[in-house]
Each structure stands twice: as C-alpha cells, then as structure tokens.
Design an enzyme around this catalytic site. Structure first.
Site, PDB file in Angstrom:
ATOM      1  CG  ASP A 408      -2.044  -1.031   1.110  1.00  0.00           C
ATOM      2  OD1 ASP A 408      -2.075  -1.759   0.103  1.00  0.00           O
ATOM      3  OD2 ASP A 408      -2.855  -1.131   2.037  1.00  0.00           O
ATOM      4  CG  ASP A 429      -3.359  -4.821  -2.987  1.00  0.00           C
ATOM      5  OD1 ASP A 429      -3.282  -5.497  -4.032  1.00  0.00           O
ATOM      6  OD2 ASP A 429      -3.973  -5.213  -1.975  1.00  0.00           O
TER       7      ASP A 429
END
EC number: 3.1.1.11
Length: 586
Positions: A408, A429
């Site tokens: 992230d 991600d």
C-alpha cells in the site's frame, strides 16, 4: 494473519438491476436549441412515459403523461440504484413540490447533508463506549471522513448556487459534481474499510456491536449519496447521448470560486524553473531556513487561499508524518530532488494504526502540487499496510517525485490526480485507491516481498458504477526493483466496479503471463469491472495467456482506450497545462 488478505474486498453486485437502470436512461429525443433545464425536463417526461408504457405492457407508444412533481421525482429517482429511498427521502422535504430537475437534485444533496449531520458525532460517542485503541482509531477515521464529506457537499451546493447565476449548468460543472459526489461515496467506503480491517487482528471484531452500529447508522447516507451521484451522472449521459454541445468554461483550480489569474501566469513561467523561485517558507533541518520541519511550514499555510503558497524543502531526510487537511488549498511543495529531499515515516497497520492514517504524507486540500520530493514509509514488508503517500486533493499534480514502500505504498484516495515522471516502489497493492488518476512517464517498480507473498501493482476501488474514478497507467515502465522472484501481477480488482487500464507502457518480464489476479483465489471478479490493456510493449506485454475475465479486455480499441487519457478521464485540458507540467492529453 496472512498479510495478502488485507481489508479490501468485494461487496454484492446486482448486475441485472444496474443493466435495467441503464436501459431506462437511453432515450432518443428530437430537440432543437433549448435550455439545459428544459431539456432535462423533456428527458424526464420521456422516462416517465417509458415507465408507464412498460407497466401497461403497451405495444404502441402514447403521449407522455402530464409532468407533475410526483412523476418528475419518480423519473429522477428511477435512474438511481436505490429509487425507493430516493423518492421517500426527497418527498419529505417541503420544497419537493416541483418539476424542476435541478431543484430536485439540490434537494437530494440536502438529504445527504442532513443525514450526515445527524450522525456526525456518532463516531465520537461510540468511541467512549470502548477502551480498545484499535476500535477508537477506526472510529476516528470515520469521524474525519464524515466531516470531509460534509464539507465537500456544502462546497457542492455552493458551486451549484454560483452556477445558477449563469442560468446554465455547464458540462464542466457537471464533471465537478460527479467528482465530488464520487469522493463522498469513497469517504463512506473508506470508513467501512477501516472498520472491516479490524478483523485482521481479532476475530471478535467481526461481531463488534460498536462497529456494526456505525455501519447501520451510515447505511442511509450511503444510499442517498449514491442517489445524488446517479442523478447527475445520468443527466450528463442523456445530454451526451443527444449530442447537445454545452459551453465549457475555462477554469483553474479554485473550481466554484474565482481563481486568481496570477496563478496561471506564475505556474506556467516558474513551476519548472524552481531554481529562481522565491518560496513563502523554506524548510531546512540544518537551521538555514525559516523553519526546521515540514509540519512547521504546513502550519503557516493560510486556510482556503486562492493564491499559491509555496514551500521549499532543502536537501535532507525529514522524519515526520505530515497531514495537510482540507482547508489547505493551492499549496506547492518542492525539494532539491526526489533522492535528496526525503520525508520519511514508519506508521503501519501491524503496530495499531488504521491503513488510512499510516501515510507519511497526506494531503486533502485542492490544487496541490509536489515536485522533486521523495516520500518513504520505512515500516517494511513485515508490517503489512504502510502508506507512504495519500492524496484526496482534487486537481493535484505530482512531478518528478518518488514514493517508496512495500504494501500500500501510494494511495490516490479520491478526486482528480496526475502523476508525471514519478517513481513508485512496493509489493502488495502498492498503488491503490478510488481517485480518477493518470500516471504518465512513471517508473513503477515491484520489489521482493516476504517469502509467502506476491506482488500486485494496482488495486482500484470503484464501489459505485456512477463514480467518475479509474486508474490509468500510460507510457510508463514496469520493471523489477532488484531481484524479484515473487509472483508479480499488474493488479487485482478490489471492488465491484474496479477500473484499471495499462496503456502504451513497457511491461517488463517481472509480470506473470496471466497478467492479473483475482482478489479471492479461484474466484473470477464480477463482470462489472473495467480492466484492459492497450498497445503495451516489452516482454511482459504478451496478452495471449492473460486471464479470461468477463470484465477484462486484453486488446482495447482506440475508442475504449481514449476514455482513459488525461483529456478524458481527468478532463486535464482544463487545468493541467496551467501547472506547466509536461503531459500528453491523448
């Protein structure tokens, strides 16, 4: 807890309902030059007629029924995902006795504002019922997001009031309304995500009455926001389908305020020539500037300023977490280079911070520009979610910056954002969020994660089909940062309507032939996602072995790809050239 199973996940998708709603709005009308308000009224009448015909199962058309307040409201609400709540909430208002669609739309906004205002203090009240710090933190995130949503909605109403003085609602203003309502949808969803991610640590959080009470309390405002977004989106779609040209006003970053003309002249001339620029505040850790820390400089930024406020951060590593709230408008921050001026933090989810609050640097105020700065989160792979940079800044630009982390890393949360010639490094991600965002000329570099992990470059979070969000990676390079042996993918769909396109990009061999992966192993994402590739090159660009999802197009057409350019996705011709940053609109 397996770090790859982060808090992000699918919700329920009613594809049949969404398809039916789309069909209701695709009406052909023969019209000459006519005001926007009257045009929309005619569209409403046509929709009402269609509904009546379908209900009566008529084989031949009949004249549309009389346009009454009731039929107008029914027609307006018929294009929403939650027509019952739309009708019931608006009809309760005293001023709902009207056939004017713009008035009905404004009433739909009032419904959201009233609902959010009624629950705005609930997170704080619920926080007093628990001693659990993780729950308190998640509730704090929700409280902040509700406040942001209220502020944005009030700005939206003000923007409409300003526009009414011009006797028309321009297409550019409609795009603004769609963007701001899309961000409000994202605010709701981010609150829910923050509550859901509690489950990663303790299973008992899944049944927490406190978190469930807040979710239940926010269910109405969630539906109301979706309703308003659908109304403005379908109106725009109807006008577009009819081919009616609408005057597009030239506007800069202040949106519904008159932006100082000084900014455009200043930005064009000086943004790329920062060597001769005189900043308002200089940050230097060695004491040679005005202040020692970035936070001290941020504290000097005036609230809601229409003039650019410039912060210069000298070479050095600044270990601090910076938060620029929604009142910090039109700020430019620049350094001596992305490898020289570094802002570093280490907040992370494992140590107790909600993902939303882990960012080393977070910006909410509109009109933000960052140049020649590196942002890093040093928490490392073992600490799971650890954001380096989060942005909810509308009309924001990032030029020659770097964002370094693991899971992230970069969080383009909401609104319209443009990244040019930036470096992004991470693992799981590591570019995620719900903004309308375009990356051009960037170096995207997956790195080796923990031994049991994989790499996914993107995780786009579009929750509502009418949101104007999407992620476009254009003319970038995707290559490994060091020796990467972990399975690496272009991304995975996070929400039901996730939208991501990789186009004209050099994809390195680090990317697996399948290209993409599902959020849930072995389960294809819903057909409502929009994923695609267009004219990519490099050893990882071969699409012959790509996934076979219903919502994925391995070879997009020119017309399909054009929807994800700077000009279309960001409407960038209106504002990016004024910043002086290099960009390709198409």
């Amino acid at each position: 807890m397996d770090s790859v199973n982060s808090f992000k996940g699918y919700g329920k998708v009613d594809e049949a309902q969404d398809l039916a709603l789309k069909k209701k709005t695709r009406k052909r009308l023969l019209l000459l030059s006519i005001s926007v308000v009257v045009l929309i009224a005619v569209i409403i009448a046509a929709v009402v007629a269609t509904v009546v015909h379908k209900n009566k199962n008529e084989s031949t058309p009949s004249p549309p029924p009389e346009l009454t307040p009731s039929t107008s409201l029914k027609a307006i609400c018929s294009v929403t995902r939650f027509p019952e709540s739309c009708i019931s909430s608006i009809s309760k208002l005293p001023s709902s006795n009207t056939t004017d669609p713009e008035t009905l739309f404004k009433l739909s906004l009032k419904v959201i504002i009233d609902e959010l205002d009624s629950i705005s203090d609930l997170p704080e009240k619920l926080s007093k019922e628990t001693e659990d710090e993780r729950i308190k933190s998640a509730l704090r995130v929700c409280g902040d997001l509700i406040e942001d949503a209220l502020d944005r909605l009030n700005d939206t109403v003000s923007a409409i009031d300003d526009e009414e003085k011009k006797k028309t609602l321009s297409s550019s203003k409609i795009e603004d309304l769609k963007t701001w309502l899309s961000a409000t949808v994202t605010d709701h969803e981010t609150c829910f995500d923050s509550l859901d991610e509690l489950k990663q640590n303790k299973t008992e959080y899944a049944n927490s009455t406190i978190t469930q009470n807040l979710k239940s309390a926010m269910s109405r405002s969630t539906e109301f926001t979706s309703n308003s977004l659908a109304i403005v989106s379908k109106i725009l779609s109807a006008l577009s389908d009819l081919g009616i040209p609408i005057h597009r006003r030239r506007r800069l970053m202040s949106h519904h305020h008159q932006q100082s003309v000084d900014f455009e002249k200043w930005a064009r001339r000086r943004l790329l020539q920062t060597a001769g620029l005189k900043p308002d505040v200089t940050v230097a850790g060695d004491g040679t500037g005005d202040v020692l820390t970035v936070n001290e400089a941020v504290a000097k930024v005036p609230k809601k300023s229409l003039k650019m406020f410039v912060i210069y951060v000298k070479s050095g590593t600044y270990v601090e977490n910076v938060v620029m709230d929604k009142s910090k408008w039109n700020v430019m921050i620049y350094g001596d280079g992305k490898g020289k001026t570094i802002i570093s933090g280490s907040k992370n989810f494992v140590d107790g911070t909600p993902t939303y609050e882990t960012a080393t640097f977070a910006i909410q105020g509109k009109g933000f520009i960052m140049k020649d700065i590196g942002i890093i989160n040093t928490a490392g792979a073992a600490k799971h979610q650890a954001v380096a940079f989060r942005s909810g800044s509308d009309f924001s630009v990032y030029y020659q910056c770097s964002f370094d982390g693991f899971q992230d890393t970069l969080y383009p949360h909401s609104n319209r954002q443009f990244y040019r010639d930036c470096d992004v490094t991470g693992t799981i991600d590591f570019i995620f969020g719900s903004a309308a965002v375009v990356f051009q000329g960037c170096k995207i570099m997956p790195r080796q994660p923990l031994s049991n992990q994989f790499n996914t470059i993107t995780a786009q979070g579009k929750k509502d089909p009418n949101q104007s969000s999407g992620m476009s990676i254009q003319r970038c390079t995707i290559s490994a940062n060091g020796n990467v042996i972990a399975p690496t993918y272009l991304g995975r769909p996070w929400k039901e309507f996730s939208t991501t396109v990789i186009m004209e990009t050099v994809i390195g061999a680090v990317v697996r032939p399948s290209g993409w992966m599902s959020w849930v192993s072995g389960v294809d994402p819903p057909a409502s996602i929009v994923y695609g590739e267009y004219k990519n090159t490099g050893p990882g660009s071969d699409v012959t072995q790509r996934v076979k999802w219903a919502g994925y197009k391995p070879v997009m057409s020119d017309a399909e790809a054009a929807k994800f350019t700077v000009a279309t996705l960001l409407h960038g011709a209106d504002w990016i050239p004024a910043t002086g940053v290099i960009n390709q609109l198409s």
